[in-house]
Scaffold this active site. Structure first.
Site, PDB file in Angstrom:
ATOM      1  N   ASP A  60       0.837  -1.209   0.000  1.00  0.00           N
ATOM      2  CA  ASP A  60       0.000   0.000   0.000  1.00  0.00           C
ATOM      3  C   ASP A  60       0.871   1.258   0.000  1.00  0.00           C
ATOM      4  OD1 ASP A  60      -1.980  -1.793   0.179  1.00  0.00           O
ATOM      5  OD2 ASP A  60      -2.662  -1.230   2.201  1.00  0.00           O
ATOM      6  N   ALA A  61       1.975   1.199   0.734  1.00  0.00           N
ATOM      7  CA  ALA A  61       2.824   2.388   0.866  1.00  0.00           C
ATOM      8  C   ALA A  61       3.404   2.791  -0.487  1.00  0.00           C
ATOM      9  CB  ALA A  61       3.956   2.108   1.848  1.00  0.00           C
ATOM     10  N   LEU A  85     -35.703  -8.827 -14.359  1.00  0.00           N
ATOM     11  CA  LEU A  85     -35.696 -10.281 -14.537  1.00  0.00           C
ATOM     12  C   LEU A  85     -36.988 -10.875 -14.011  1.00  0.00           C
ATOM     13  CD1 LEU A  85     -32.113 -10.938 -13.162  1.00  0.00           C
ATOM     14  CD2 LEU A  85     -32.843 -11.438 -15.494  1.00  0.00           C
ATOM     15  N   GLU A 115     -25.126 -17.112 -12.189  1.00  0.00           N
ATOM     16  CA  GLU A 115     -24.503 -15.952 -11.555  1.00  0.00           C
ATOM     17  C   GLU A 115     -25.189 -15.628 -10.235  1.00  0.00           C
ATOM     18  OE1 GLU A 115     -24.678 -12.702 -14.333  1.00  0.00           O
ATOM     19  OE2 GLU A 115     -24.192 -13.969 -16.052  1.00  0.00           O
ATOM     20  N   LYS A 159     -27.049 -13.506  -7.664  1.00  0.00           N
ATOM     21  CA  LYS A 159     -27.844 -12.278  -7.839  1.00  0.00           C
ATOM     22  C   LYS A 159     -27.590 -11.394  -6.632  1.00  0.00           C
ATOM     23  CE  LYS A 159     -32.411 -10.649  -9.035  1.00  0.00           C
ATOM     24  NZ  LYS A 159     -32.403  -9.583  -8.031  1.00  0.00           N
ATOM     25  N   ASP A 184     -27.627  -8.396  -3.959  1.00  0.00           N
ATOM     26  CA  ASP A 184     -28.697  -7.591  -3.402  1.00  0.00           C
ATOM     27  C   ASP A 184     -28.191  -6.161  -3.275  1.00  0.00           C
ATOM     28  OD1 ASP A 184     -31.226  -7.393  -2.600  1.00  0.00           O
ATOM     29  OD2 ASP A 184     -30.975  -8.356  -0.647  1.00  0.00           O
ATOM     30  N   TYR A 197     -20.225  -5.103  -9.221  1.00  0.00           N
ATOM     31  CA  TYR A 197     -19.952  -6.237 -10.107  1.00  0.00           C
ATOM     32  C   TYR A 197     -20.747  -6.026 -11.389  1.00  0.00           C
ATOM     33  CZ  TYR A 197     -17.447  -9.264  -6.800  1.00  0.00           C
ATOM     34  OH  TYR A 197     -16.522  -9.804  -5.965  1.00  0.00           O
ATOM     35  N   LYS A 234     -34.900 -17.309  -7.076  1.00  0.00           N
ATOM     36  CA  LYS A 234     -34.725 -16.602  -5.811  1.00  0.00           C
ATOM     37  C   LYS A 234     -34.551 -17.569  -4.644  1.00  0.00           C
ATOM     38  CE  LYS A 234     -35.249 -12.560  -5.512  1.00  0.00           C
ATOM     39  NZ  LYS A 234     -36.244 -11.524  -5.743  1.00  0.00           N
ATOM     40  N   CYS A 249     -35.440 -14.282  37.916  1.00  0.00           N
ATOM     41  CA  CYS A 249     -35.310 -15.312  36.884  1.00  0.00           C
ATOM     42  C   CYS A 249     -36.665 -16.000  36.703  1.00  0.00           C
ATOM     43  CB  CYS A 249     -34.248 -16.324  37.308  1.00  0.00           C
ATOM     44  SG  CYS A 249     -34.216 -17.783  36.263  1.00  0.00           S
ATOM     45  N   CYS A 309     -36.145 -19.845  38.073  1.00  0.00           N
ATOM     46  CA  CYS A 309     -35.865 -20.234  39.469  1.00  0.00           C
ATOM     47  C   CYS A 309     -36.118 -19.106  40.468  1.00  0.00           C
ATOM     48  CB  CYS A 309     -34.430 -20.737  39.595  1.00  0.00           C
ATOM     49  SG  CYS A 309     -33.208 -19.409  39.512  1.00  0.00           S
ATOM     50  N   CYS A 366     -29.133 -14.849  35.135  1.00  0.00           N
ATOM     51  CA  CYS A 366     -29.523 -15.504  36.373  1.00  0.00           C
ATOM     52  C   CYS A 366     -28.247 -16.118  36.932  1.00  0.00           C
ATOM     53  CB  CYS A 366     -30.544 -16.603  36.093  1.00  0.00           C
ATOM     54  SG  CYS A 366     -30.729 -17.704  37.502  1.00  0.00           S
ATOM     55  N   CYS A 396     -30.561 -23.326  39.110  1.00  0.00           N
ATOM     56  CA  CYS A 396     -31.580 -22.963  38.117  1.00  0.00           C
ATOM     57  C   CYS A 396     -31.804 -24.102  37.117  1.00  0.00           C
ATOM     58  CB  CYS A 396     -31.127 -21.690  37.397  1.00  0.00           C
ATOM     59  SG  CYS A 396     -32.303 -21.144  36.159  1.00  0.00           S
TER      60      CYS A 396
HETATM   61  N1  5U1 Z   1     -25.973 -11.515 -11.831  1.00  0.00           N
HETATM   62  C1  5U1 Z   1     -26.929 -10.786 -12.399  1.00  0.00           C
HETATM   63  N2  5U1 Z   1     -27.749 -10.001 -11.746  1.00  0.00           N
HETATM   64  N3  5U1 Z   1     -28.566  -9.455 -12.654  1.00  0.00           N
HETATM   65  C2  5U1 Z   1     -29.573  -8.569 -12.497  1.00  0.00           C
HETATM   66  N4  5U1 Z   1     -27.207 -10.758 -13.702  1.00  0.00           N
HETATM   67  C3  5U1 Z   1     -28.223  -9.927 -13.874  1.00  0.00           C
HETATM   68  N5  5U1 Z   1     -28.847  -9.561 -14.986  1.00  0.00           N
HETATM   69  C4  5U1 Z   1     -29.852  -8.692 -14.898  1.00  0.00           C
HETATM   70  C5  5U1 Z   1     -30.247  -8.168 -13.624  1.00  0.00           C
HETATM   71  C6  5U1 Z   1     -31.350  -7.193 -13.529  1.00  0.00           C
HETATM   72  O1  5U1 Z   1     -30.515  -8.293 -15.957  1.00  0.00           O
HETATM   73  C7  5U1 Z   1     -30.153  -8.922 -17.193  1.00  0.00           C
HETATM   74  C8  5U1 Z   1     -31.353  -9.106 -17.990  1.00  0.00           C
HETATM   75  C9  5U1 Z   1     -29.158  -8.090 -17.879  1.00  0.00           C
END
Ligand code: 5U1
Length: 679
Positions: free
Chosen positions: A33-34, A83, A118, A120, A122, A228, A319, A413, A416, A431, A437
């Site tokens: 890093d340095a 999707l 892949e 999905k 959140d 990603y 899902k 408690c 007891c 407790c 107990c």
């Molecule tokens: N991994 C992944 N997540 N995700 C979300 N692929 C992916 N593709 C998506 C969405 C909304 O839409 C595709 C139709 C491009």
């Protein structure tokens, strides 16, 4: 012809982009890093001297602009799709059959379809537009046609290249992906919020969304966000690979971050195997995922399949069961754990979450209840992740329509009736009546019988649980009323084992003071503390009656442990069990007695002894302990200073040397005789 400074600046930027990619995208830094900081400072210095050479894609220009008044709108040149979801194997199978149907002209029915599988993530979907390798803008998905311009914020994400690597990228390249907050970053952010008394984020998704939609990019820059990429939008002036997997590999070579867990799979069975594998990994992953996306791998087939409404026919999200749902708190009860911890538990309107119906969720402790301001009657977010106990995460914002009373901790408690102990500075109430107990009985008795405590041979954890479950023992004192007949009648327990256990119980009746104190299971009183207490007070009564001030004088005992000890001996229930133990025949050997009886009159006091060979009944370590307890010094080699050689079978060279030096040689029987005759 670029000037020398321009070349220097170019070279530094190129190096920094490369190392940033290694660090943030590949997670594989190849300089310290340095060293990175040094290159960065060099570039910064040159740019300060030559502001006319600053470009927006320079690594120094991630956090630049002043806060916005509002986000502009950006129209997506190619819509950002969503999707369709499936929640079961059957639905996935149906999706697959639809694909086979539609692709009947392209592939034979015997041929399995290839997919990418892949995770999905959140988070929040974004679209990044690069022109000639330079990041031009970043937009949120919005309604799929128009999103918000979050360029200034996305630029602060270190994993997002401001300029693509190499020169093989198309002239115009839109990439789509998910901005998310890794779990560790989320925890760290909430820790800071807690320390500052600020409101915490409910989950990483909300934290990511809140962070990306900051009007001040300076705030976003401090938030641990990542990206990603998972697909492309407009591509002009260049071509990409002819498979989804190939495209993702290409994006990586341009310096764009792509999830490393993405795999190629064939047919439904492999899709499901991947799903199961990731479901099992889910909690261990460094980011939250809420399912798996399967995408037909061949772009040609994707084109053939096309779209319905806003979703592609060639992809589906499988899902996972939701980990968070809304429910209502009907009541709050208090449970006593096996170690005495009192946990408030919310009784809920049953709700299906994390794949099961949940009607109870932990509220952890009173501090958490106050911090989240949870009250009976509230609508709350319930979370069940993996096999973790369901918990109440937060009150659903704006759901309390009338004032509700605060939840109060119990004083006694619920099992007891001993007074509940809450040490200042500790979140968990307890407790303290371990051995008394009912809720803590089995754990307390296991500890009591354990090797370093009363060392009751043959009384293992399973047997303790069995004895407690069969109500044959209620406290540790009851162990001493067990009979051979009662024990022998237990499943998997023969007469011989029963006899052995009774003998072991008998043998345990004369513990040294420190072991007995340790065996009581007083909170945070381990072996060393118990030994320090025994040395400092020399009698059980003195320890029992010691006040806080004298306890904190003892070596290694601080305020918390001192308070635990005082509280323990204040409980009439604990004193009652201790009395029952004495009534059952427990006789504590006091430190002086132990040492005096073993040492003062010992034939070995102050003698130097060497042990060699295999002894008939004792291990060498056991013999050594006995000799040490009798005041001897045990050394490893024979010399003229050796007083005795304790020799067993196959004694070898040490025996020869002792004989040569005229050192008296004794065997195990002689040693035991000398030890006992001294008493
Ligand atoms: N991994 C992944 N997540 N995700 C979300 N692929 C992916 N593709 C998506 C969405 C909304 O839409 C595709 C139709 C491009």
């Amino acid at each position: 012809m670029p000037s020398k400074v321009e070349s220097q600046i170019d070279s530094l930027r190129e190096k920094l982009r490369y190392h940033s990619y290694q660090y943030y995208v590949l997670d594989d830094p190849d300089i310290p890093d340095a060293e990175y900081d040094r290159l960065y400072q060099q570039l910064l210095a040159l740019e300060t001297e030559h502001p006319e050479l600053i470009t927006t894609d320079s690594p120094t220009q991630r956090v630049g602009s002043t806060p916005l008044a509002a986000f502009d709108q950006i129209k997506h040149q190619m819509p950002m799709l969503s999707l369709d979801n499936v929640f079961s194997e059957e639905d996935l199978q149906a999706f697959y059959l639809r694909l086979q149907d539609r692709l009947a002209a392209e592939i034979s029915s015997a041929e399995d379809i290839d997919f990418t599988a892949e995770p999905k993530l959140d988070g929040l979907a974004v679209s990044l537009r690069y022109e000639n390798g330079e990041l031009i803008y970043a937009a949120t998905r919005g309604d799929g046609s128009t999103g918000e311009n979050v360029t200034q914020n996305v630029r602060t994400l270190h994993s997002v290249p401001l300029r693509l690597l190499g020169n093989a990228f198309p002239q115009v390249l839109e990439v789509r992906g998910e901005v998310f907050m890794p779990k560790a970053g989320f925890e760290a952010l909430n820790k800071i919020a807690r320390a500052n008394g600020d409101k915490e984020f409910v989950n990483p998704r909300n934290a990511a969304a809140g962070s990306l939609r900051q009007l001040d990019p300076g705030i976003t820059a401090k938030r641990p966000l990542s990206l990603y990429c998972y697909s492309t939008g407009i591509v002009e002036g260049g071509t990409l690979a002819d498979t989804q997997y190939g495209v993702l590999q290409q994006l990586k070579t341009f310096g764009l971050p792509v999830c490393a867990e993405i795999k190629c799979v064939t047919g439904v069975a492999e899709c499901l195997a991947y799903y199961q594998h990731m479901a099992a990994q889910r909690d261990a992953l460094p980011y939250d995922i809420d399912g798996i996306v399967y995408k037909v791998n061949k772009i040609k087939l994707q084109k053939k399949l096309g779209f319905v409404a806003r979703a592609p026919r060639w992809a589906i999200a499988h899902k996972f069961p939701a980990q968070e749902e809304v429910s209502k708190i009907l009541e709050v009860d208090f449970q006593v754990g096996r170690t005495g911890a009192i946990t408030p538990v919310a009784r809920l309107e049953p709700v299906f979450v994390g794949g099961v119906t949940v009607s109870n969720a932990t509220l952890h402790n009173m501090d958490e209840i106050r911090r989240k301001d949870i009250r009976v009657g509230d609508r709350v977010i319930v979370r069940r992740a993996g096999d973790v106990i369901p918990e109440v995460v937060a009150v659903l914002p704006g759901s309390r329509t009338m004032p509700l009373p605060e939840i109060q901790m119990l004083e006694k408690c619920p099992v007891c009736q001993s007074a509940i102990e809450q040490i200042a500075g500790e979140a968990v109430a307890r407790c303290p009546a371990g051995l008394f107990c009912r809720a803590q009985r089995a754990e307390a008795i296991k500890h009591f019988a354990s090797r370093k405590a009363m060392d009751i041979d043959g009384l293992g954890d399973k047997l303790v649980e069995q004895l407690v479950a069969e109500k044959l023992i209620h406290t540790a004192a009851d162990l001493y009323s067990l009979t051979i007949e009662t024990l022998a009648a237990l499943p998997r327990m023969g007469e011989k084992s029963a006899k052995n256990l009774i003998a072991a119980l008998q043998k345990s009746k004369n513990p040294v003071l420190s072991r007995f104190v340790y065996a009581l299971g007083i909170r945070e009183v381990g072996e060393t503390t118990a030994l320090n207490l025994a040395n400092a007070f020399a009698s059980f009564e003195a320890i029992r009656d010691a006040d806080y001030d004298s306890l904190i004088e003892v070596q290694d005992i601080g305020p918390v442990v001192a308070q635990h000890i005082v509280n323990y001996f204040r409980q009439p229930n604990n004193l009652q069990v201790i009395q029952q133990l004495f009534d059952a025949g427990i006789k504590i050997q006091l430190p002086q007695q132990t040492q005096q009886s073993a040492m003062a009159s010992s034939a070995f006091l102050g003698k130097t002894i060497v042990i060699t060979g295999t002894l008939p009944t004792l291990s060498r370590e056991e013999a050594k302990q006995k000799l040490l307890a009798a005041g001897a010094k045990v050394t490893g080699s024979v010399s003229a200073k050796t007083d005795y050689l304790l020799a067993g079978d196959k004694a070898g060279s040490k025996l020869a040397k002792a004989e040569k030096l005229g050192v008296p040689v004794i065997d195990e029987a002689a040693m035991l005789r000398m030890l006992t005759s001294a008493d």
